[in-house]
Design a protein around this motif. Structure first.
Motif, PDB file in Angstrom:
ATOM      1  N   PRO A 294       4.570   3.546  -5.547  1.00  0.00           N
ATOM      2  CA  PRO A 294       4.299   2.572  -4.389  1.00  0.00           C
ATOM      3  C   PRO A 294       4.046   3.192  -3.408  1.00  0.00           C
ATOM      4  O   PRO A 294       3.487   2.702  -2.498  1.00  0.00           O
ATOM      5  CB  PRO A 294       5.747   1.893  -4.513  1.00  0.00           C
ATOM      6  N   CYS A 295       4.725   4.332  -2.931  1.00  0.00           N
ATOM      7  CA  CYS A 295       4.181   5.186  -1.847  1.00  0.00           C
ATOM      8  C   CYS A 295       2.724   5.369  -1.845  1.00  0.00           C
ATOM      9  O   CYS A 295       2.115   5.608  -0.584  1.00  0.00           O
ATOM     10  CB  CYS A 295       5.259   6.350  -1.784  1.00  0.00           C
TER      11      CYS A 295
ATOM     12  N   GLY B  12       0.318   1.212   0.510  1.00  0.00           N
ATOM     13  CA  GLY B  12       1.340   2.211   0.322  1.00  0.00           C
ATOM     14  C   GLY B  12       2.709   1.988   1.168  1.00  0.00           C
ATOM     15  O   GLY B  12       2.630   1.423   2.103  1.00  0.00           O
ATOM     16  N   GLU B  13       3.799   2.289   0.546  1.00  0.00           N
ATOM     17  CA  GLU B  13       5.486   1.930   1.045  1.00  0.00           C
ATOM     18  C   GLU B  13       5.773   3.120   1.556  1.00  0.00           C
ATOM     19  O   GLU B  13       5.193   4.395   1.381  1.00  0.00           O
ATOM     20  CB  GLU B  13       6.245   1.457   0.076  1.00  0.00           C
ATOM     21  N   ASN B  14       6.606   3.191   2.708  1.00  0.00           N
ATOM     22  CA  ASN B  14       7.120   4.210   3.424  1.00  0.00           C
ATOM     23  C   ASN B  14       8.134   4.792   2.594  1.00  0.00           C
ATOM     24  O   ASN B  14       8.734   4.256   1.769  1.00  0.00           O
ATOM     25  CB  ASN B  14       7.806   3.775   4.870  1.00  0.00           C
ATOM     26  N   PHE B  15       8.716   6.134   2.878  1.00  0.00           N
ATOM     27  CA  PHE B  15       9.730   6.619   2.085  1.00  0.00           C
ATOM     28  C   PHE B  15      10.475   7.580   3.098  1.00  0.00           C
ATOM     29  O   PHE B  15       9.972   8.095   3.971  1.00  0.00           O
ATOM     30  CB  PHE B  15       9.095   7.263   0.845  1.00  0.00           C
ATOM     31  N   ARG B  16      11.423   8.408   2.537  1.00  0.00           N
ATOM     32  CA  ARG B  16      12.163   9.317   3.349  1.00  0.00           C
ATOM     33  C   ARG B  16      12.623  10.456   2.202  1.00  0.00           C
ATOM     34  O   ARG B  16      12.338  10.315   0.883  1.00  0.00           O
ATOM     35  CB  ARG B  16      13.686   8.829   3.635  1.00  0.00           C
ATOM     36  N   LEU B  17      12.706  11.679   2.489  1.00  0.00           N
ATOM     37  CA  LEU B  17      12.665  12.933   1.844  1.00  0.00           C
ATOM     38  C   LEU B  17      13.617  13.670   2.329  1.00  0.00           C
ATOM     39  O   LEU B  17      13.969  13.782   3.267  1.00  0.00           O
ATOM     40  CB  LEU B  17      11.268  13.435   1.795  1.00  0.00           C
ATOM     41  N   ALA B  18      14.277  14.345   1.529  1.00  0.00           N
ATOM     42  CA  ALA B  18      15.186  15.204   1.497  1.00  0.00           C
ATOM     43  C   ALA B  18      15.007  16.662   0.867  1.00  0.00           C
ATOM     44  O   ALA B  18      14.753  16.503  -0.339  1.00  0.00           O
ATOM     45  CB  ALA B  18      16.662  15.221   1.458  1.00  0.00           C
ATOM     46  N   TYR B  19      15.199  17.960   1.193  1.00  0.00           N
ATOM     47  CA  TYR B  19      15.173  19.160   0.382  1.00  0.00           C
ATOM     48  C   TYR B  19      15.720  20.147   1.021  1.00  0.00           C
ATOM     49  O   TYR B  19      16.387  19.997   2.101  1.00  0.00           O
ATOM     50  CB  TYR B  19      13.531  19.425  -0.101  1.00  0.00           C
TER      51      TYR B  19
ATOM     52  N   ALA C 160       4.716   8.225   5.514  1.00  0.00           N
ATOM     53  CA  ALA C 160       3.722   7.582   4.886  1.00  0.00           C
ATOM     54  C   ALA C 160       2.846   8.457   4.393  1.00  0.00           C
ATOM     55  O   ALA C 160       2.341   9.509   5.021  1.00  0.00           O
ATOM     56  CB  ALA C 160       3.151   6.555   6.075  1.00  0.00           C
ATOM     57  N   CYS C 161       2.286   8.376   3.000  1.00  0.00           N
ATOM     58  CA  CYS C 161       1.497   8.960   2.587  1.00  0.00           C
ATOM     59  C   CYS C 161      -0.127   8.657   2.620  1.00  0.00           C
ATOM     60  O   CYS C 161      -0.437   7.555   2.369  1.00  0.00           O
ATOM     61  CB  CYS C 161       1.808   9.095   0.949  1.00  0.00           C
ATOM     62  N   ASP C 162      -0.844   9.678   3.054  1.00  0.00           N
ATOM     63  CA  ASP C 162      -2.350   9.268   3.197  1.00  0.00           C
ATOM     64  C   ASP C 162      -3.133   9.220   2.002  1.00  0.00           C
ATOM     65  O   ASP C 162      -2.524  10.060   0.943  1.00  0.00           O
ATOM     66  CB  ASP C 162      -3.130  10.333   4.147  1.00  0.00           C
TER      67      ASP C 162
END
Length: 215
Positions: A83-84, A104-111, A134-136
């Protein structure tokens, strides 16, 4: 006063690697493991300086605001990332179909990355938490299989909108927040239990005020 000392083994520190990536989506930002990530290339945008001239001299130097941008490189990604990317999953005649080029949907990320010392080796980890992503749309190249086959590596360009953290009587605005955890504290750090989950709780990525208050 003490004289400066250079190149002591205990001061030879470096950071490398990327692993334990987690994607957070949905209304409550629930996390899923992101396996197959090869690198994250951060490339902040803005922040350029501009000189102001007056009275035939350089009067001042102004610096513009900085915004978060990065490229996520990976061999695969979680189903929840579709969905992103603007890929909507539907069922037609009992079969799954993905419809592309959707919003696209927004998201969060951790690493995490590793913290190392030339004398002691691995000493701990640095955890990166990124908000408002947000992903291009990304270019893709599919090549014929020949005598030197290679797996498709995805490259997703992302930009972020800042989140806020209230601390020290101030409000800080940023997309990326990092914190270090020593090897001795891995099992007990409450922030990691939130981000990565536990036997009793799901992995979540709350807003910065909630996440870092747990420290």
């Amino acid at each position: 006063m003490a004289k400066l000392v250079f190149d002591q083994a205990t001061d030879r520190k470096y950071e490398n690697g990327v692993d334990h990536a987690v994607l957070y989506t949905g209304a409550d930002w629930t996390g899923v493991a992101w396996n197959g990530m090869t690198s994250i290339d951060t490339a902040p945008d803005g922040g350029e300086t501009e000189a102001l001239w007056a009275d035939n001299i350089k009067y001042a130097v102004m610096r513009g605001a900085v915004s978060y941008a990065a490229t996520i490189n990976c061999y695969t990604y979680p189903e929840e990332f579709n969905p992103c990317l603007g890929n909507k999953k539907i069922e037609v005649g009992g079969k799954t179909v993905y419809i592309h080029e959707q919003m696209g949907e927004n998201f969060r990320l951790a690493y995490r990355t590793t913290l190392n010392n030339a004398e002691k080796g691995l000493t701990g980890y640095r955890y990166h938490v990124v908000y408002g992503l947000a992903c291009d749309p990304s270019d893709m190249t599919y090549e014929t299989i020949d005598d030197s086959p290679d797996a498709v590596e995805f490259g997703f360009d992302v930009e972020g909108s800042p989140a806020q953290l209230t601390a020290d009587g101030k409000v800080y605005s940023a997309c990326e927040f990092t914190f270090d955890v020593s090897l001795a504290d891995i099992a007990t750090d409450p922030r990691l239990k939130i981000l990565y989950g536990s036997a009793e709780t799901e992995a979540k990525c709350p807003d910065p005020d909630t996440l870092f208050a747990a420290a």
